[in-house]
Design an enzyme around this catalytic site. Structure first.
Site, PDB file in Angstrom:
ATOM      1  N   LYS A 177     -10.060   1.261  -1.786  1.00 32.82           N
ATOM      2  CA  LYS A 177     -10.232   0.773  -0.414  1.00 32.82           C
ATOM      3  C   LYS A 177     -11.603   1.109   0.155  1.00 32.82           C
ATOM      4  CE  LYS A 177      -7.662   0.842   3.981  1.00 32.82           C
ATOM      5  NZ  LYS A 177      -6.561   1.540   4.691  1.00 32.82           N
ATOM      6  N   CYS A 189      -4.997  -3.528   3.175  1.00 31.18           N
ATOM      7  CA  CYS A 189      -4.652  -3.264   4.570  1.00 31.18           C
ATOM      8  C   CYS A 189      -5.813  -3.464   5.561  1.00 31.18           C
ATOM      9  CB  CYS A 189      -4.064  -1.863   4.686  1.00 31.18           C
ATOM     10  SG  CYS A 189      -3.147  -1.569   6.230  1.00 31.18           S
ATOM     11  N   GLU A 237       0.845  -1.187   0.000  1.00 28.19           N
ATOM     12  CA  GLU A 237       0.000   0.000   0.000  1.00 28.19           C
ATOM     13  C   GLU A 237       0.885   1.242   0.000  1.00 28.19           C
ATOM     14  OE1 GLU A 237      -3.541   1.740   2.967  1.00 28.19           O
ATOM     15  OE2 GLU A 237      -2.054   0.325   3.719  1.00 28.19           O
TER      16      GLU A 237
END
Length: 282
Positions: free
Chosen positions: A115, A157, A45
């Site tokens: 995300k 993440c 990321e």
């Protein structure tokens, strides 16, 4: 598309606020992955930069056709391999997306996941962190795509703490899930291994956990431990615990995915009549 056995690598390095320097690191790791014979490399990321504040982050963000990704696409084409890489994607407004971009071996962008779960915490007399202040929220799950390592699902993440996303990706056909990450040292030491292994075990997928490591600036440092986990939950490759840019490489065996799923057919045994899903609507 995928053959039964291929090599894949996860990358690890310490990005800062110098986009050009970070690009040089990524390009060198691509070369190393090519030398190893990897057919796909998974980068962390925020591989383009980790900013020191919101204003700097906005100034550094690039559009998806900007110089950073254009150079990486050219390198993927030159070395004939696939990439998954986390970047800040400049969008309308004052907050870029946190995106996981997949580039094929012709240098084409074939998928972009933005995300879904943004890290927001407000602890009384404690930390107050709001990713939503600096990042635009994604709007939905992205269907898995055909890659050299099989059907690949995309996440980022903090998404790893939400098993419903991983389960949705498995229901949609994933044989692997990519989690480019920047875990803090404290949460990484406590939760990194157990969360990533849990997602692999419950979905019976390979999990590609590529992570940042080290001190990015005076306020931020990351845990590291980039790793590849097989569908049984075994860590089959991991990067060293130093701050030098590195790769961890493993053989990906799609027949092993089928074997594990045959031994413990959890998705055939699911009570869909009780726990309803809408994955078929995607």
């Amino acid at each position: 598309m995928a053959t039964k056995k291929v090599l894949a690598s996860v990358a690890q390095f310490c990005a800062g606020n110098n986009v050009g320097k970070n690009l040089e690191t990524v390009l060198e790791l691509i070369k190393e992955g090519s030398r190893r014979g990897s057919e796909m490399i998974f980068f962390p990321e925020a591989s383009d930069y980790i900013a020191e504040n919101k204003q700097q982050g906005l100034e550094l963000a690039q559009k998806i056709d900007g110089e950073f990704l254009t150079s990486i696409r050219q390198s993927a084409k030159q070395h004939k391999l696939w990439l998954s890489i986390g970047v800040h994607e400049l969008a309308e407004g004052d907050r870029p997306y946190n995106s996981n971009v997949v580039v094929d071996n012709n240098g084409e962008i074939v998928s972009v996941y933005r995300k879904l779960h943004l890290f927001n915490v407000n602890i009384k007399n404690g930390p107050q962190i709001s990713e939503a202040n600096t990042t635009s929220e994604g709007s939905g799950v992205v269907k898995p795509i055909d890659t050299p390592v099989g059907k690949l699902g995309l996440a980022i993440c903090y998404d790893v703490r939400f098993p419903e996303l991983a389960l949705a990706l498995r229901e949609l056909g994933s044989q692997g899930i990519a989690y480019p990450s920047v875990f803090t040292e404290k949460t990484g030491a406590a939760h990194w291994h157990v969360l990533m292994r849990a997602r692999a075990i419950e979905t019976q997928c390979y999990v590609y956990s590529s992570a940042q490591i080290g001190n990015h600036n005076a306020k931020r440092s990351s845990y590291g431990c980039s790793m590849i986990i097989d569908p049984w939950g075994t860590v089959i490759a991991h990067c060293p615990s130093n701050n030098e840019p590195s790769l961890a490489t493993a053989e990906i065996d799609l027949e092993y995915v089928e074997k594990v799923r045959g031994q413990i057919p959890v998705f055939e045994n699911r009570r869909r009549d009780v726990f309803r899903t809408n994955y078929d609507l995607l």
